[in-house]
Scaffold this motif. Structure first.
Motif, mmCIF file in Angstrom:
data_model
loop_
_atom_site.group_PDB
_atom_site.id
_atom_site.type_symbol
_atom_site.label_atom_id
_atom_site.label_comp_id
_atom_site.label_asym_id
_atom_site.label_seq_id
_atom_site.Cartn_x
_atom_site.Cartn_y
_atom_site.Cartn_z
ATOM 1 N N LYS A 45 -8.429 -3.694 4.480
ATOM 2 C CA LYS A 45 -8.524 -3.204 3.109
ATOM 3 C C LYS A 45 -8.258 -4.329 2.116
ATOM 4 N N THR A 94 3.016 2.598 2.073
ATOM 5 C CA THR A 94 2.804 3.383 3.290
ATOM 6 C C THR A 94 3.746 2.888 4.378
ATOM 7 N N ALA A 127 -4.937 -1.891 7.162
ATOM 8 C CA ALA A 127 -4.451 -2.314 5.848
ATOM 9 C C ALA A 127 -4.902 -3.731 5.539
ATOM 10 N N TYR A 129 0.806 -1.213 0.000
ATOM 11 C CA TYR A 129 0.000 0.000 0.000
ATOM 12 C C TYR A 129 0.848 1.276 0.000
#
Length: 305
Positions: free
Chosen positions: A205, A191, A202, A189
């Motif tokens: 997600k 990040t 996450a 992601y």
């Protein structure tokens, strides 16, 4: 039935010596020849859990015969596709530093690929196909994706141990479980994580993008299981890490093998963590005795709000 696929197995030729000097003759203190491959590791754990499975993949030449014979001696049900080219050899050098020399892999023809596909011709909705490890250079990048389409057409489940863009392409096909570690999840992601809550968000997600279960390993910080309705956490069991190679494969084997028997995600999480830790605390892939030793140390907490 659970089918494991090791596209590019190998003989791992492990050599040990006090130190290695380039450009000189080096005397080896110890050597070992082992059949290697991520799907093969999964099959070994499934055997430990007494879960019927079939090991698939490509083998060829005298090296391929060694891989097959070694695994059959361990009790694995191998139905490898025979190819004309030789199975690769990887050299693992354990000296003052660890060095690996990994072969690229054999040439696999279209005819040999078609023969391999016949092993998947009779899949049923009760089956699970586990795909692990690298492809050979001669196979297209779409090889795993093509297998997934065959699995989905049969109504079966699949697991693919991959990361990055390859993982992104598989999520809409709803893999049974994905197993990123926290670093791979952050990279996926693009990040960084500042808290466990960030990791959980996450993972949720990734669940929304198609995964049926998300299993997140965090090394010494434990593991997380995210399902559609719950978030579970387990601290890492205490032990001396001897060998991390194969620990992730063992975690997948423990989860998938237990889920096939119970359809209980929490119990599968418990066995996945125990199998992964048992391998990390062993010189090779964990034995059933080591798994049973670790199981009582796995404590699972429901973090669901």
């Amino acid at each position: 039935m659970i089918y494991t696929i090791t596209v590019n197995p190998a003989i791992d030729y492990v050599v040990q010596l006090p130190e290695m000097t380039l450009g000189s003759v080096n005397r080896l203190a110890h050597t070992a020849k082992l059949p290697g491959g991520k799907g093969i590791n999964v099959s070994q754990i499934l055997n430990d859990l007494e879960q019927p499975n079939v090991a698939l993949g490509f083998v060829g030449g005298f090296t391929g015969a060694f891989v097959t014979d070694s695994l059959k001696a361990k009790g694995l049900n191998c139905q490898f596709t025979t190819i004309a080219d030789d199975t690769r050899i990887n050299v693992k050098i354990h000296a003052e530093q660890e060095t690996e020399l990994n072969g690229a892999g054999p040439e696999i023809t279209d005819v040999e690929v078609d023969a391999f596909y016949q092993e998947l011709a009779n899949l049923t909705p009760d089956d699970v196909v586990v795909m692990s490890g690298s492809l050979t250079p001669s196979l297209p990048d779409s090889f795993y994706y093509d297998i997934i389409q065959k699995v989905k057409a049969a109504g079966a489940n699949f697991v693919i141990d991959t990361t990055g863009e390859a993982l992104k392409k598989t999520l809409p096909s709803q893999p049974l479980v994905v197993k990123p570690n926290n670093h791979e999840l952050a990279a996926y992601y693009n990040t960084t994580f500042n808290s466990q809550a960030d990791i959980i968000a996450a993972g949720q997600k990734m669940l929304a993008e198609g995964a049926q279960h998300v299993l997140i390993s965090m090394a010494g910080d434990g593991g997380l299981l995210i399902t559609p309705d719950h978030v579970y956490f387990s601290p890492a069991p205490k032990g001396h890490v001897i060998n991390s190679v194969g620990a992730g494969d063992s975690m997948i084997g423990g989860f998938v093998g237990t889920f096939a028997k119970t359809h209980d995600a929490v119990e599968s999480f418990r066995y996945g963590l125990a199998c992964g830790s048992a391998t990390a605390f062993s010189e090779d892939i964990a034995t059933r005795a080591k798994i049973d030793e670790i199981l009582p140390l796995i404590k699972i907490e429901d973090l669901t709000n």
